[in-house]
Design an enzyme around this catalytic site. Structure first.
Site, PDB file in Angstrom:
ATOM      1  N   GLU A  61       0.777  -1.085   0.059  1.00  0.00           N
ATOM      2  CA  GLU A  61       0.229   0.337   0.596  1.00  0.00           C
ATOM      3  C   GLU A  61       0.867   1.198   0.266  1.00  0.00           C
ATOM      4  O   GLU A  61       1.642   1.331   0.935  1.00  0.00           O
ATOM      5  CB  GLU A  61      -1.166  -0.011   0.984  1.00  0.00           C
ATOM      6  CG  GLU A  61      -1.736   1.668   1.484  1.00  0.00           C
ATOM      7  CD  GLU A  61      -2.744   1.302   2.859  1.00  0.00           C
ATOM      8  OE1 GLU A  61      -3.652   2.090   1.898  1.00  0.00           O
ATOM      9  OE2 GLU A  61      -2.517   0.440   3.139  1.00  0.00           O
ATOM     10  N   GLU A 155     -12.218   1.774   3.899  1.00  0.00           N
ATOM     11  CA  GLU A 155     -11.136   1.854   3.936  1.00  0.00           C
ATOM     12  C   GLU A 155     -11.296   3.965   4.461  1.00  0.00           C
ATOM     13  O   GLU A 155     -10.954   4.433   4.281  1.00  0.00           O
ATOM     14  CB  GLU A 155      -9.847   1.767   4.321  1.00  0.00           C
ATOM     15  CG  GLU A 155      -9.303   2.348   5.457  1.00  0.00           C
ATOM     16  CD  GLU A 155      -7.404   1.534   4.757  1.00  0.00           C
ATOM     17  OE1 GLU A 155      -6.496   1.568   5.765  1.00  0.00           O
ATOM     18  OE2 GLU A 155      -7.089   2.734   3.998  1.00  0.00           O
TER      19      GLU A 155
END
Length: 179
Positions: A61, A155
């Site tokens: 990420e 998220e």
């Protein structure tokens, strides 16, 4: 190995959340850029091997510059994959971080379509989709064009007196972007 034991498919790994940012004092990295690349590469090579043995994935990420300094763009993550010949590492395209770092979210999604294995959605301010200013439709159109069929995960934080309804509204907003 434990992930595979419980039936997990992949593990999310940012380079080093909150370790250092050039945006706050002391504004000097604790390591050289070469040292950063070496440290992250060594970890990813190790994780790539284990993921291959266990049939799992590592989802790398990129974070925004205010949270970390090493991997901010999808192209930064792609460099680790390419230069280390990683076979079990894929990129997370996180709309919140991409909103800060990428010149164009749809362009980044297209350029790295073969390496993206996971999507995180949040609006420009990290709250639920549809409550901010991100253009999810154009980005989702690009994901459809790419043939993306991987994970898509909320998220985000929720800004609402009724969180359950906020999530339902956010989901409805994202569904409307698929039309």
């Amino acid at each position: 190995e434990a992930l595979a034991e419980v039936g997990g498919q992949g593990i999310v790994v940012p380079a080093a959340w909150g370790m250092f940012t050039y945006r706050l004092p002391p504004m000097v990295s604790p390591r050289s850029q070469a040292g950063d690349f070496k440290a992250v590469s060594e970890s990813l090579i190790y994780l790539d091997k284990i993921a291959g043995e266990t049939g799992t994935k590592v989802y790398l990420e990129p974070l925004n510059r205010y949270q970390d300094h090493m991997i901010n763009l999808l192209s930064d993550a792609q460099k680790y994959i390419d230069e280390n010949e990683l076979e079990n590492v894929e990129i997370i395209a996180d709309f919140y971080h991409m909103n800060i770092e990428e010149d164009s979210i749809p362009t980044a999604l297209e350029e790295h379509k073969d390496s993206i294995g996971h999507i995180h959605v949040a609006d420009n301010h990290r709250y639920q989709p549809g409550s901010g200013s991100l253009d999810f439709k154009t980005s989702f159109d690009q994901l459809k064009k790419n043939g993306y069929n991987g994970f898509l995960t909320f998220e985000c934080r929720v800004r609402s007196e009724n969180p359950e309804q906020a999530y339902k509204d956010a989901l409805a907003h994202l569904k409307s972007c698929l039309i």
